[in-house]
Write an enzyme that holds these catalytic residues in place. Structure first.
Site, mmCIF file in Angstrom:
data_model
loop_
_atom_site.group_PDB
_atom_site.id
_atom_site.type_symbol
_atom_site.label_atom_id
_atom_site.label_comp_id
_atom_site.label_asym_id
_atom_site.label_seq_id
_atom_site.Cartn_x
_atom_site.Cartn_y
_atom_site.Cartn_z
ATOM 1 N N GLU A 70 2.781 -3.012 0.870
ATOM 2 C CA GLU A 70 1.339 -3.074 1.111
ATOM 3 C C GLU A 70 0.808 -1.844 1.825
ATOM 4 O OE1 GLU A 70 -2.209 -6.122 2.413
ATOM 5 O OE2 GLU A 70 -0.153 -6.626 2.979
ATOM 6 N N GLU B 164 -8.540 -12.183 0.016
ATOM 7 C CA GLU B 164 -7.980 -12.313 1.360
ATOM 8 C C GLU B 164 -9.051 -11.949 2.391
ATOM 9 O OE1 GLU B 164 -3.639 -11.119 3.011
ATOM 10 O OE2 GLU B 164 -5.062 -9.470 2.895
#
Length: 202
Positions: A83, A182
């Protein structure tokens, strides 16, 4: 998206430090077969906090570690997603805070099962130029996260990004993976989620 661990230091302890490799590899060696068994296509991993390391050193360390897990990921058909996060607002000192860093690692590892998790919220904060970056680096991205900028809230008119245009750009690349919303809602969560899904329907 599968998680290989629930450590409190999960984000800061990444592949950019060789001292972490044994632990991270053990976690992934357990998690990847489990993900394959239950049909989970991706598992997450982190680049880690810089702690004084140059980008060149961090990249070399990441490549050395990820090269040790790519064969298992390829054999199991599970993608390890590293990420990209911002170091400006949310994750001070995180080393994988620009797309170029992540892409350099991906190019060196050169595996269809080691890819980037491109978090649009984080990369808008760090570098902007989201649509061009996605188009240019589409071969290295396996998963997306969203979140409104500023604040990581709804994907609505209070935010600085054109989410429908971003969704269209992602679709135009032929991307077949997941986009995960998210964000932290400031109003009814299901309404906010429905609006996010609508924004990404192209």
């Amino acid at each position: 998206m599968g998680y290989p661990g629930s450590r409190r230091d999960f984000i800061g302890t990444g592949f950019n430090d060789r001292a972490n490799h044994a632990m991270l590899l053990r976690e992934l060696e357990t998690t990847i077969p489990e993900a394959a068994r239950y049909g989970v296509p991706n598992v997450i991993a982190m680049f880690g906090n810089r702690r004084g390391k140059s980008d060149a050193e961090g990249i070399d360390n990441c490549v050395a570690g990820l090269n040790q897990i790519k064969a298992l990921a390829e054999a199991q058909g599970v993608t390890v997603c590293l990420e990209l996060l911002n170091s400006k607002v949310d994750h001070a000192d995180y080393q994988g805070d620009h797309t170029a860093f992540g892409v350099a690692v991906m190019k060196a590892v050169n595996s269809p099962r080691i890819k980037l998790l491109y978090d649009i919220y984080h990369m808008q904060i760090m570098e902007g130029d989201v649509i061009r970056t996605i188009r240019t680096n589409r071969d290295y991205i396996a998963h997306f996260h969203t979140g409104g900028v500023p604040g990581r809230h709804e994907l609505d008119g209070t935010q600085e990004l054109n989410w429908h245009a971003i969704a269209a750009a992602i679709a135009d690349t032929g991307f077949q993976g997941f986009v995960a919303h998210e964000f932290t809602p400031t109003r009814d969560p299901l309404t906010s989620l429905s609006e996010a899904v609508a924004a990404f329907t192209v």
